[in-house]
Design a protein around this motif. Structure first.
Motif, PDB file in Angstrom:
ATOM      1  N   LYS A   2       0.841  -1.198   0.000  1.00 46.70           N
ATOM      2  CA  LYS A   2       0.000   0.000   0.000  1.00 46.70           C
ATOM      3  C   LYS A   2       0.876   1.248   0.000  1.00 46.70           C
ATOM      4  CE  LYS A   2      -3.762  -0.730   2.918  1.00 46.70           C
ATOM      5  NZ  LYS A   2      -4.197  -0.845   4.319  1.00 46.70           N
ATOM      6  N   ALA A  68      -4.711   8.211  -3.854  1.00 48.52           N
ATOM      7  CA  ALA A  68      -5.362   7.091  -3.173  1.00 48.52           C
ATOM      8  C   ALA A  68      -5.784   6.002  -4.166  1.00 48.52           C
ATOM      9  CB  ALA A  68      -6.560   7.577  -2.373  1.00 48.52           C
ATOM     10  N   SER A  71      -0.893   2.737  -5.882  1.00 52.04           N
ATOM     11  CA  SER A  71      -0.279   1.962  -4.794  1.00 52.04           C
ATOM     12  C   SER A  71       1.231   2.052  -4.909  1.00 52.04           C
ATOM     13  CB  SER A  71      -0.739   0.506  -4.852  1.00 52.04           C
ATOM     14  OG  SER A  71      -0.406  -0.024  -6.103  1.00 52.04           O
ATOM     15  N   ARG A  90      -9.267   8.879   2.929  1.00 48.57           N
ATOM     16  CA  ARG A  90      -8.729   8.292   1.692  1.00 48.57           C
ATOM     17  C   ARG A  90      -7.318   7.741   1.898  1.00 48.57           C
ATOM     18  NH1 ARG A  90     -12.255  11.639  -1.518  1.00 48.57           N
ATOM     19  NH2 ARG A  90     -13.401  10.110  -2.687  1.00 48.57           N
ATOM     20  N   SER A  94      -6.101   3.672   1.628  1.00 46.45           N
ATOM     21  CA  SER A  94      -5.152   3.279   0.582  1.00 46.45           C
ATOM     22  C   SER A  94      -3.730   3.104   1.098  1.00 46.45           C
ATOM     23  CB  SER A  94      -5.158   4.339  -0.528  1.00 46.45           C
ATOM     24  OG  SER A  94      -4.789   5.613  -0.012  1.00 46.45           O
TER      25      SER A  94
END
Ligand code: S3P
Length: 166
Positions: A2, A68, A71, A90, A94
Motif C-alpha cells: 500500500k 489514493a 499503490s 482516503r 489506501s
C-alpha cells in the motif's frame, strides 16, 4: 504494498524521510506541495496569495483522491492535508499513515529561513510554532497508524524504522 503517507508539521522531515524511504524500498516518491506547484504552475505562496487557502486545500483534496487510487507510493504530505476528514479517510483506505514528530525548537531550526510556507509567514517564531503544533496534535495523532520521532535521528535510521513497521 500500500502507499505510505508521511504526515506531520512543517519541518518534521517528511520530504527527506520520503526520499530515503523511496531509495530504500524502490517505491516511487511523491511530494504533494511540489506536485501541486507543478500542476498550478506557481509556488505555494502565490497560490495562497492569489486564490486563498481554501483553494489550495481543494487542490490538496484533488491530489489525495488521485494518489489514493494508486499503490506503492511514498507520499510526503503537506502539513495541513490531513486536517480535512475526507483526505485522512482516503489515505487510511489506501495506505499506512506515518506521523513524524519533532520539538518546536527543532522545527524552528529547520524552517526558519523558509520563504515558501505561507502559514508561517510573519509568524516565524517558536511560540507560534508551538501553538499551532498543539492545535494540530490531537488530529495528527488520531489519524496516524504509526508515530516516529525525528529529533536528533539520522534520516536513514528513521526510514529503516518505518520500513520495519509497515
Ligand atoms: C502547510 C504545510 C506546507 C504546505 C502549505 C501549508 C500546513 O507543507 O502544504 O504551506 O498547513 O501545514 P509542508 O508540511 O511540506 O511544509
Amino acid at each position: 504494498m500500500k502507499n505510505i503517507y508521511l504526515i506531520g508539521f512543517m519541518g518534521a522531515g517528511k520530504t527527506s524521510v520520503a526520499r530515503a524511504l523511496s531509495a530504500a524500498s524502490g517505491m516511487d516518491m511523491i511530494e504533494m506541495d511540489q506536485r501541486i506547484e507543478q500542476e498550478a504552475g506557481m509556488p505555494i505562496t502565490e497560490i495562497f496569495a492569489k486564490y486563498g487557502e481554501e483553494y489550495f486545500r481543494d487542490l490538496e483534496t484533488e491530489l489525495v483522491r488521485t494518489l489514493a487510487g494508486e499503490s506503492e507510493l511514498v507520499v510526503s504530505c503537506g502539513g495541513g492535508s490531513v486536517l480535512r476528514e475526507e483526505n485522512a479517510a482516503r489515505m487510511k483506505e489506501s495506505g499506512h499513515i506515518v506521523l513524524l514528530t519533532a520539538s518546536p525548537e527543532t522545527i524552528f531550526e529547520r524552517v526558519r529561513y523558509s520563504t515558501n510556507r505561507p502559514v508561517l509567514n510573519g509568524n516565524m517564531n517558536i511560540d507560534y510554532i508551538r501553538g499551532l503544533m498543539e492545535k494540530r496534535r490531537e488530529r495528527y495523532e488520531t489519524v496516524a497508524d504509526l508515530m516516529v520521532p525525528t529529533d536528533g535521528r539520522p534520516v536513514r535510521i528513521i526510514a529503516a524504522d518505518i520500513l520495519a513497521q509497515v
